[in-house]
Design a protein around this motif. Structure first.
Motif, PDB file in Angstrom:
ATOM      1  N   GLY A  33       0.775  -1.236   0.000  1.00 44.88           N
ATOM      2  CA  GLY A  33       0.000   0.000   0.000  1.00 44.88           C
ATOM      3  C   GLY A  33       0.805   1.283   0.000  1.00 44.88           C
ATOM      4  N   ASP A  34       2.099   1.209  -0.231  1.00 43.13           N
ATOM      5  CA  ASP A  34       2.962   2.389  -0.238  1.00 43.13           C
ATOM      6  C   ASP A  34       2.761   3.156  -1.547  1.00 43.13           C
ATOM      7  OD1 ASP A  34       5.270   4.059  -0.728  1.00 43.13           O
ATOM      8  OD2 ASP A  34       6.298   2.992   0.883  1.00 43.13           O
ATOM      9  N   GLY A  35       2.150   4.330  -1.455  1.00 47.67           N
ATOM     10  CA  GLY A  35       1.854   5.134  -2.636  1.00 47.67           C
ATOM     11  C   GLY A  35       3.087   5.581  -3.398  1.00 47.67           C
ATOM     12  N   ARG A  64      -3.781   3.474  -8.103  1.00 41.47           N
ATOM     13  CA  ARG A  64      -3.704   3.167  -6.671  1.00 41.47           C
ATOM     14  C   ARG A  64      -2.970   4.280  -5.926  1.00 41.47           C
ATOM     15  NH1 ARG A  64      -1.236  -2.680  -7.006  1.00 41.47           N
ATOM     16  NH2 ARG A  64      -0.774  -2.259  -4.828  1.00 41.47           N
ATOM     17  N   GLN A  68      -4.275   7.747  -3.209  1.00 36.24           N
ATOM     18  CA  GLN A  68      -3.634   8.162  -1.954  1.00 36.24           C
ATOM     19  C   GLN A  68      -3.118   9.599  -2.052  1.00 36.24           C
ATOM     20  OE1 GLN A  68      -1.052   5.181  -0.062  1.00 36.24           O
ATOM     21  NE2 GLN A  68      -1.566   3.854  -1.790  1.00 36.24           N
ATOM     22  N   LYS A  69      -3.617  10.328  -3.048  1.00 35.44           N
ATOM     23  CA  LYS A  69      -3.295  11.748  -3.232  1.00 35.44           C
ATOM     24  C   LYS A  69      -1.848  11.986  -3.650  1.00 35.44           C
ATOM     25  CE  LYS A  69      -7.361  13.021  -1.448  1.00 35.44           C
ATOM     26  NZ  LYS A  69      -8.328  12.115  -1.940  1.00 35.44           N
TER      27      LYS A  69
END
Length: 87
Positions: A33-35, A64, A68-69
């Motif tokens: 999940g690391d943007g 993805r 997360q902006k």
């Protein structure tokens, strides 16, 4: 994990540049999940750096990361869609 990926992608100090190994570490971080890792790995897939070119996978990773902006991912997605490179 992302930090290791970036170190291997560029090489640093005593670590030799190894883009294939960078992709492995960035994939692990992206899956967690690391943007930032998603954005970096997407660029690798888009350009074929250490991995085979895979525009669909790059777009998925950019989406993805954009969720997360991650501004760079949002911009790059806009460029891909604007050029019609999304298939």
């Amino acid at each position: 994990m992302r930090a290791l990926g970036r170190l291997f992608r560029c090489g640093s100090g005593h670590l030799s540049k190894d883009v294939a190994l960078a992709a492995v570490w960035l994939e692990r971080a992206a899956d967690a999940g690391d943007g930032g890792a998603q954005n970096a790995l997407a660029g690798m897939y888009l350009g074929g750096h250490g991995v085979d070119v895979n525009v669909e996978k790059a777009i998925d990773l950019y989406r993805r990361a954009a969720a997360q902006k991650m501004a760079t991912s949002c911009y790059t997605l806009g460029c891909i869609y604007g050029r019609g490179d999304h298939g």
